[in-house]
Design a protein around this motif. Structure first.
Motif, PDB file in Angstrom:
ATOM      1  N   SER A   4       0.872  -1.162   0.000  1.00  9.70           N
ATOM      2  CA  SER A   4       0.000   0.000   0.000  1.00  9.70           C
ATOM      3  C   SER A   4       0.909   1.212   0.000  1.00  9.70           C
ATOM      4  O   SER A   4       1.914   1.243   0.714  1.00  9.70           O
ATOM      5  N   HIS A   6      -0.417   4.368   0.377  1.00  9.08           N
ATOM      6  CA  HIS A   6      -1.290   5.448   0.841  1.00  9.08           C
ATOM      7  C   HIS A   6      -1.659   5.148   2.288  1.00  9.08           C
ATOM      8  O   HIS A   6      -2.588   4.389   2.561  1.00  9.08           O
ATOM      9  N   SER A  38       2.636   8.065   3.613  1.00 10.12           N
ATOM     10  CA  SER A  38       2.202   9.222   2.802  1.00 10.12           C
ATOM     11  C   SER A  38       1.361  10.194   3.610  1.00 10.12           C
ATOM     12  O   SER A  38       0.201  10.462   3.276  1.00 10.12           O
ATOM     13  N   GLU A  90       1.110  12.724   0.626  1.00  7.72           N
ATOM     14  CA  GLU A  90      -0.106  12.909  -0.170  1.00  7.72           C
ATOM     15  C   GLU A  90      -0.299  14.400  -0.418  1.00  7.72           C
ATOM     16  O   GLU A  90      -0.220  15.208   0.508  1.00  7.72           O
ATOM     17  N   VAL A 115       1.731  10.880  -3.668  1.00  5.01           N
ATOM     18  CA  VAL A 115       0.384  10.431  -4.004  1.00  5.01           C
ATOM     19  C   VAL A 115      -0.375  11.674  -4.444  1.00  5.01           C
ATOM     20  O   VAL A 115      -0.592  12.591  -3.638  1.00  5.01           O
ATOM     21  N   SER A 117      -3.341  13.643  -4.969  1.00  7.71           N
ATOM     22  CA  SER A 117      -4.751  13.655  -4.564  1.00  7.71           C
ATOM     23  C   SER A 117      -5.289  15.072  -4.533  1.00  7.71           C
ATOM     24  O   SER A 117      -4.573  16.020  -4.206  1.00  7.71           O
ATOM     25  N   GLY A 168      -3.952   9.269  -6.442  1.00  6.29           N
ATOM     26  CA  GLY A 168      -4.792   8.913  -5.306  1.00  6.29           C
ATOM     27  C   GLY A 168      -6.267   9.040  -5.615  1.00  6.29           C
ATOM     28  O   GLY A 168      -6.695   9.978  -6.290  1.00  6.29           O
ATOM     29  N   GLU A 209      -3.855   4.078  -8.130  1.00  5.51           N
ATOM     30  CA  GLU A 209      -4.171   3.195  -7.014  1.00  5.51           C
ATOM     31  C   GLU A 209      -5.622   2.749  -7.114  1.00  5.51           C
ATOM     32  O   GLU A 209      -6.502   3.518  -7.501  1.00  5.51           O
ATOM     33  N   ASN A 211      -8.183   1.944  -4.516  1.00  8.23           N
ATOM     34  CA  ASN A 211      -8.205   2.343  -3.117  1.00  8.23           C
ATOM     35  C   ASN A 211      -9.424   1.737  -2.419  1.00  8.23           C
ATOM     36  O   ASN A 211     -10.565   2.089  -2.708  1.00  8.23           O
ATOM     37  N   SER A 242      -4.068   0.140  -2.675  1.00 10.34           N
ATOM     38  CA  SER A 242      -3.831   0.918  -1.467  1.00 10.34           C
ATOM     39  C   SER A 242      -5.016   0.755  -0.527  1.00 10.34           C
ATOM     40  O   SER A 242      -6.168   0.676  -0.977  1.00 10.34           O
ATOM     41  N   ASP A 244      -5.348   3.049   2.008  1.00 13.48           N
ATOM     42  CA  ASP A 244      -5.588   4.398   2.529  1.00 13.48           C
ATOM     43  C   ASP A 244      -5.812   4.323   4.041  1.00 13.48           C
ATOM     44  O   ASP A 244      -6.724   4.951   4.586  1.00 13.48           O
TER      45      ASP A 244
END
Length: 300
Positions: A4, A6, A38, A90, A115, A117, A168, A209, A211, A242, A244
């Motif tokens: 993972s 994240h 992250s 992130e 990541v 996002s 992400g 990813e 997620n 991931s 998360d």
């Protein structure tokens, strides 16, 4: 086998729980191959602090991020014989200066990866709560298609500026959209923007990813939802997984369900990041969805 890229901890993120070391230990117990750390890039405006950060300043956020890097490096070295740890962050994209701030932090701390996002649209939080999401809808006078379009336009700006290694939760904008309403991504003007972003990310070699945290939010599928994930796969996009996680209890969260989702969509190979010859590279794990990890952790 699993990985993972994240992850968060309560030590460095107020809406997560526990310390970062407990997350690492949980990953080791699950026999993870690589764990990417992250924590969030710090925000630089007081107005962008979240309610749980009411006792903090933006200076505090930057100090916490520096402390995160220090602890992440300690854990990377301490557990190097048990798991590979990569140190990333992130992203945020709130104002016109945010992206330059991310670049500066990436350089300052020599981050292994980003990541990419998007958590805000027009400087308003997107995923904090249903209430704030609806305020965002009101900002667009109830035009959800316009809101989704703006999300993907700002996402493209982020991708072009940072070219993050990992994308992400690609369609996070769906997080609180009522499933009883028409999906704005069914509209041509919205879907074309999402497709444009997919094409751009693939062009520079990004990894998308898948997620699993989406299920904790009540969505039908992991991020990205199956319509977009199918498009990514059909276009030759590279994917990873991931969780998360926001604490040790979230490590590999919903990975059993994730395995079924991947197999349903015909996914066999997964990509992961690893340090090779002193440089972080994307490697492919062939037939990853048949790896013994899944059964060993009772996830099949």
């Amino acid at each position: 086998m699993p990985f993972s890229f994240h992850t968060h901890s309560g030590q460095f993120c107020r809406h997560a729980s526990g310390d970062l070391e407990s997350v690492v230990k949980a990953a080791i117990s699950k026999r993870m191959l690589v764990l990417g750390l992250s924590e969030h890039i710090p925000r630089s405006r007081a107005r962008d602090l979240y309610p749980e950060e009411s006792d903090m300043t933006t200076h505090d956020l930057h100090k916490v991020f520096g402390d995160y890097i220090t602890e992440a490096r300690r854990l990377r070295d301490k557990y190097s014989d048990q798991i590979e740890i990569l140190i990333g962050a992130e992203t945020e994209y709130i104002t016109s200066t945010t992206l330059e701030e991310v670049k500066n932090l990436q350089s300052k701390y020599a981050l292994d990866y980003l990541v990419g996002s998007l958590h805000h649209i027009d400087e308003m939080p997107l995923d904090f709560s249903q209430e704030k999401y609806e305020r965002l809808v009101d900002h667009f006078s109830g035009d959800r298609a316009a809101m989704f379009s703006r999300y993907f336009d700002q996402q493209l700006e982020l991708l072009q500026a940072l070219q993050p290694t990992v994308i992400g939760h690609f369609d996070l904008v769906r997080i609180f959209h009522p499933q009883t309403l028409e999906d704005p991504l069914a509209l041509t003007e919205v879907r074309e923007r999402a497709s444009r972003n997919i094409d751009y990310a693939i062009s520079y070699g990004a990894i998308f990813e898948v997620n699993s945290r989406a299920w904790k939010k009540g969505l039908r599928d992991a991020y990205p939802q199956r319509d977009l994930l199918t498009e990514i796969l059909n276009k030759g996009g590279r994917i990873t997984i991931s969780d998360d996680s926001h604490g040790a209890g979230d490590v590999c969260m919903y990975y059993g369900r994730l395995l079924g989702y991947l197999r349903e969509l015909g996914v066999h190979d997964l990509y992961y990041l690893s340090r090779v010859g002193g440089r972080v590279q994307a490697l492919v794990m062939e037939n990853a969805t048949e790896h013994e990890f899944w059964s060993a952790n009772g996830l099949t």
